[in-house]
Structure formats: structure tokens, C-alpha cells
Write an enzyme that holds these catalytic residues in place. Sequence first.
Site, PDB file in Angstrom:
ATOM      1  N   GLU A 253       0.887  -1.180   0.000  1.00 40.41           N
ATOM      2  CA  GLU A 253       0.000   0.000   0.000  1.00 40.41           C
ATOM      3  C   GLU A 253       0.911   1.212   0.000  1.00 40.41           C
ATOM      4  O   GLU A 253       1.521   1.544   1.021  1.00 40.41           O
ATOM      5  CB  GLU A 253      -0.880  -0.015   1.255  1.00 40.41           C
ATOM      6  N   CYS A 287      -2.330   8.944   2.880  1.00 40.03           N
ATOM      7  CA  CYS A 287      -2.054   8.433   1.531  1.00 40.03           C
ATOM      8  C   CYS A 287      -3.133   8.807   0.531  1.00 40.03           C
ATOM      9  O   CYS A 287      -2.850   9.032  -0.633  1.00 40.03           O
ATOM     10  CB  CYS A 287      -1.875   6.924   1.591  1.00 40.03           C
TER      11      CYS A 287
HETATM   12  P1  NAD Z   1       8.605   4.643   4.456  1.00 33.53           P
HETATM   13  O1  NAD Z   1       8.542   3.783   3.261  1.00 33.53           O
HETATM   14  O2  NAD Z   1       9.799   5.474   4.643  1.00 33.53           O
HETATM   15  O3  NAD Z   1       8.441   3.786   5.787  1.00 33.53           O
HETATM   16  C1  NAD Z   1       7.320   2.965   6.051  1.00 33.53           C
HETATM   17  C2  NAD Z   1       7.719   1.881   7.052  1.00 33.53           C
HETATM   18  O4  NAD Z   1       8.639   1.002   6.417  1.00 33.53           O
HETATM   19  C3  NAD Z   1       8.434   2.416   8.295  1.00 33.53           C
HETATM   20  O5  NAD Z   1       8.008   1.659   9.410  1.00 33.53           O
HETATM   21  C4  NAD Z   1       9.894   2.145   7.976  1.00 33.53           C
HETATM   22  O6  NAD Z   1      10.698   2.017   9.130  1.00 33.53           O
HETATM   23  C5  NAD Z   1       9.790   0.817   7.218  1.00 33.53           C
HETATM   24  N1  NAD Z   1      10.909   0.516   6.323  1.00 33.53           N
HETATM   25  C6  NAD Z   1      11.683   1.389   5.631  1.00 33.53           C
HETATM   26  N2  NAD Z   1      12.597   0.712   4.903  1.00 33.53           N
HETATM   27  C7  NAD Z   1      12.390  -0.614   5.119  1.00 33.53           C
HETATM   28  C8  NAD Z   1      13.000  -1.818   4.647  1.00 33.53           C
HETATM   29  N3  NAD Z   1      14.017  -1.800   3.787  1.00 33.53           N
HETATM   30  N4  NAD Z   1      12.523  -3.004   5.081  1.00 33.53           N
HETATM   31  C9  NAD Z   1      11.480  -3.057   5.927  1.00 33.53           C
HETATM   32  N5  NAD Z   1      10.870  -1.946   6.426  1.00 33.53           N
HETATM   33  C10 NAD Z   1      11.309  -0.737   6.020  1.00 33.53           C
HETATM   34  O7  NAD Z   1       7.286   5.547   4.403  1.00 33.53           O
HETATM   35  P2  NAD Z   1       6.900   6.751   5.377  1.00 33.53           P
HETATM   36  O8  NAD Z   1       7.579   7.989   4.917  1.00 33.53           O
HETATM   37  O9  NAD Z   1       7.032   6.345   6.783  1.00 33.53           O
HETATM   38  O10 NAD Z   1       5.336   6.884   5.089  1.00 33.53           O
HETATM   39  C11 NAD Z   1       4.821   7.767   4.160  1.00 33.53           C
HETATM   40  C12 NAD Z   1       4.482   7.062   2.869  1.00 33.53           C
HETATM   41  O11 NAD Z   1       3.552   6.019   3.114  1.00 33.53           O
HETATM   42  C13 NAD Z   1       3.821   7.969   1.861  1.00 33.53           C
HETATM   43  O12 NAD Z   1       4.364   7.716   0.593  1.00 33.53           O
HETATM   44  C14 NAD Z   1       2.368   7.542   1.897  1.00 33.53           C
HETATM   45  O13 NAD Z   1       1.641   7.802   0.728  1.00 33.53           O
HETATM   46  C15 NAD Z   1       2.502   6.076   2.173  1.00 33.53           C
HETATM   47  N6  NAD Z   1       1.264   5.537   2.751  1.00 33.53           N
HETATM   48  C16 NAD Z   1       0.481   4.719   1.988  1.00 33.53           C
HETATM   49  C17 NAD Z   1      -0.714   4.234   2.499  1.00 33.53           C
HETATM   50  C18 NAD Z   1      -1.634   3.353   1.673  1.00 33.53           C
HETATM   51  O14 NAD Z   1      -2.530   2.743   2.240  1.00 33.53           O
HETATM   52  N7  NAD Z   1      -1.453   3.286   0.365  1.00 33.53           N
HETATM   53  C19 NAD Z   1      -1.092   4.566   3.795  1.00 33.53           C
HETATM   54  C20 NAD Z   1      -0.268   5.402   4.534  1.00 33.53           C
HETATM   55  C21 NAD Z   1       0.913   5.876   4.014  1.00 33.53           C
END
Ligand code: NAD
Length: 516
Positions: A253, A287
Amino acid sequence: MPAPRTRAARPEPLADDVVASGAEAVWIPSPLTGEPHHELPRSSADDVRDAVARARLAQLAWARAGFAHRERVLLRAHDLLLERREELLDLIQTESGKTRGQGFEELFEAASVTRYNALTAKKVLRGRTRRSGIPTVATARVRYQAKGVVGVITPWNYALSLAAMDVVPALAAGCAVVQKADDQGALSILALRRAYIDAGVPEALWAVVTGPASVVGEALTDEVDYICFTGSTATGRKIAEKAGRRLVGASLELGGKNPLIVLDDADPVKAAQNAAHACFSAMGQLCVSIERIYVHRKIAGPFTSALVDVLEHAKVGTGLGFDADFGVLASETQLARVESQFDDAVSKGATVLVGGTRLPDVAPWAFAPTVVTGVTPDMTLYAEETFGAIAALYLVDSDEEAIIAANASDYGLNAAVFSGDARRATRIANAIAAGSVNINEGYRGSFAAVDAPMGGQKSSGVGRRNGAEGLLRFVEPVTVAKSTGLLQLPRTAKEYEAQAPLLLLLARALRRLRRA
Ligand code: NAD
């Protein structure tokens, strides 16, 4: 990112529920003040492996306990969520900076998905007889086997509801969960989890780990049987590669650059009020928030002045009550991201219609809800996800132009259409390439419809959460076919020669009877 330090003598009690064997911890600031608010332990890769091993054991009993037991426990958790709402809302606001109203949306969503999955899992996942390939010779039945341990990785923005949207269907399907919570939002997740534990979910069945993605996230994706990832598109691609190498499933997502179309037959004031909410609820850090507004030229004047008016008069605040219309950005990083896109756009000629300033009197990272126009493809704001506080407004001259512009994005998460004519709006909705399209609402119609799938097209993701689709992620369909013994299928050349004409006859008869 705060520097690691040893945990304080008076640890935050909820943080003690994190699976972490060491003494290392970090201070987590609150966006309401910008000051350190609580300490959070750091899990190690071994802690993650340990949590997965324990979850694996707990899952065996949970899967055996059956749908009726899981339904009872989850419905108890639903009731506890509602009972504990004030404590949960305080935590959501303190960790995220959103308003009480937007926090309430999170809580309501968590309760809805809990009720839905508790009451629906059996209907969707019970075994079923399927049509046999050769009637009377064999029968076929499908049963759904829980996948085992699911790794849930969640971001900071809607920690509580996003956790529930993945964890609850996994539990309802008979799986265990090890969740990597983002540092920000971890307490909301732990408080949510507490309600489920108090309702009867075994502690080991839903474990929470925290710490650097490079250690904890990587260890988790190395171990689990399925991955639910919510976060940025860049991280989603890495998770997809890893899942692909390990040949485990994943739902992703990801980000969005969500468009909203305002047709010339919309009520401009109502549309502006709804657009303001759609763009700036949670300060745009959602999001499915709207980031691009395409307004029909004929209605652009009244719509734009109403939008500016709504945003100029809206209250931006941090109070722990229903007293602000909009909250604040969640972190210094978020403020930097928003300002960088804003400065880039303005320096290249964009015009600010409203906002565009920090609000230091509200909170250190507060930024006014901002709408700009004159945005061009050379600006980062044009195509990159902002994820906070800025919407770009464009004029269009026809429905077709609006559809083409809305679809001209690498993303395809959510979209909205505002119109006074439901049929016209539906025609446009049907032409939009996005996982959800809302008519006369920004995102809440689809977000709240927990019986309907939610997810993204294109770079916005793979797979769906919610609805039957959300539950089916967590099971392996197993087909059990049984020979009836009434007729023998051919084995030797002679038997094939004898039976082939009969099988051809059968195929033609089934075709005539329109039997699949
Ligand atoms: P991010 O990708 O930086 O981090 C998300 C999560 O993934 C965090 O817990 C982070 O620690 C973890 N993570 C990062 N690298 C990883 C790896 N290599 N392996 C495993 N885990 C890892 O995203 P963010 O900046 O925290 O969140 C914002 C983003 O999330 C925006 O792009 C937003 O649109 C998206 N988002 C999407 C939805 C949806 O339902 N489509 C919902 C909420 C947020």
C-alpha cells in the site's frame, strides 16, 4: 533521527510491550510541542527472529481455535476500543499532530475493520465445494489454510487504523502477526494491541518490534510467511524485490498524488468545503489525501474564492479536544519536505492562493494549509507526492481534459469527482485509473467502506486491503479432490482410446448446458 541512549528509569509502560531484549532506547518527540515525549526501545534482529518463532507456536493454537472463538475475541476487542477511545485519541493526537476529529476517524476505522473481519471471516474463508472437472468421477473442495506468521510494516501517519486494517484480518484468518511499528505512532499501535490482548488475543500472537528499518525491517521481511507493507513507493519496491526472491506474497500500500475534479455543475461552496477537508485532513499526511485539484474554468472563480475563504478561517491547532479544524505536520522531516516543494514551486513561478507560511505560534512544525496555482512540470510539486499541507490547483475546460489530467500520473491510489449530476460524475469515476474514486467526498466514502477493497494501481501498490480481498491475502487455498470410485479415469493407451470420445462428448454437452 534521535541518537540512541540507555532507557530511562521510568519507562513508558506501553513501550515495555515492545519485544526488545536490550537496554537501548530513543527519545521520540511529539509534534504538538517538538519536545521529546517518551522513550521507545530498540529491538534487535534476534528479537525479531524470537518474536517470529513465538508467533509461529501461538499461531498453531489460534488457527485450531476456529472462527467462532476468534469472532468472540475480536468483538470483545472492538468494544474495548470504543471504551478506551479517550486514551486512544489522546495518544493518536500526541504522536501524530492530527486533530481530535481526524483521530476519531482513525479510531472509527479501526473499530469498523475489527467488527467487519470478526463477522465476515467465516463467510469468506470457510471451505467450499467447487465444480468437479469430470462429474461423478471426482469431487473438488477448497479449504483455506492460514498462511502462518504475517509481517506487518506500518508508517507513522495513520498508525492505529493502518495497523488494524492489516493485523485484524490476519488474526481473523487464523494467522499470527509480528509488526514493525514506525517509531512515531508506535504507542498508538501498542495501545491498540493492548485492547486485543485484554480481549483474549495471546500476547505472542501479535508482537510489536521497533527500531531501524535496516535491522528490524530487514530481519522481519527475511522471516515471515507474508508481508503487508504500507509506506512509500521507494520502500515498497525494495520489499517487493525481497518478497519475490523469497517467493512469499506481499501486499503493498504505497504513495499517491491524488486528483480531485470539480465539474462546472458542482455547488462551488460545498465543493470548496469538502475539498479543503480532502486536502488537509491530517495536514495532507494521508495516503488518500487530495494533492491535485482540477476545477472546471466556468466554476473556478467561485470555487477558488470559497476554498481560500474556508482555509483562511479554519482553525489550525494542537488541543486535545474537538477544537481545531486542522492539525500540524508530524515531524521536522515533514516540514522540510513540504517547504522544499513549496520553495521550488514558488521560485519557478507558482502563485500562492492561500497559506505558504509556518505557524510557529501553533507548533514548531506547523505549516498553514496551502493552495498554489500555476504549477508546471518542472516543479517537484507537479508529479511527486507531497504528503503534506500543499495542494495544486489547475483549470480545465472539459470533462475529457480533466480525466486525462487526473490519469497523467505514475500513481493511482485515490481520486474524487465533485458534481451536481451523479451520472456524469459516475461516468468520470469509471474512467479514472485509481484503486478508489469518491463522488462528492474526498476519500472517506471508500476509506470507511471496509467491505470494499482498498489499494493502489500503478506505483501506488499491489494487492488490496479490506473486504474479502483483504482477508484472502492471508490464506493458502488448498484444493482437495476426491475420486468417487464410480468410474475409473483412463491410465493406459487403450483406456484413453476408449474414453476420449466420451470425454469429448462430455465437453460438448457441458458447453451446450453452459456449465463452466
Ligand atoms: P517509508 O517507506 O519510509 O516507511 C514505512 C515503514 O517502512 C516504516 O516503518 C519504515 O521504518 C519501514 N521501512 C523502511 N525501509 C524498510 C525496509 N528496507 N525493510 C522493511 N521496512 C522498512 O514511508 P513513510 O515515509 O514512513 O510513510 C509515508 C508514505 O507512506 C507515503 O508515501 C504515503 O503515501 C505512504 N502511505 C500509503 C498508504 C496506503 O494505504 N497506500 C497509507 C499510509 C501511508
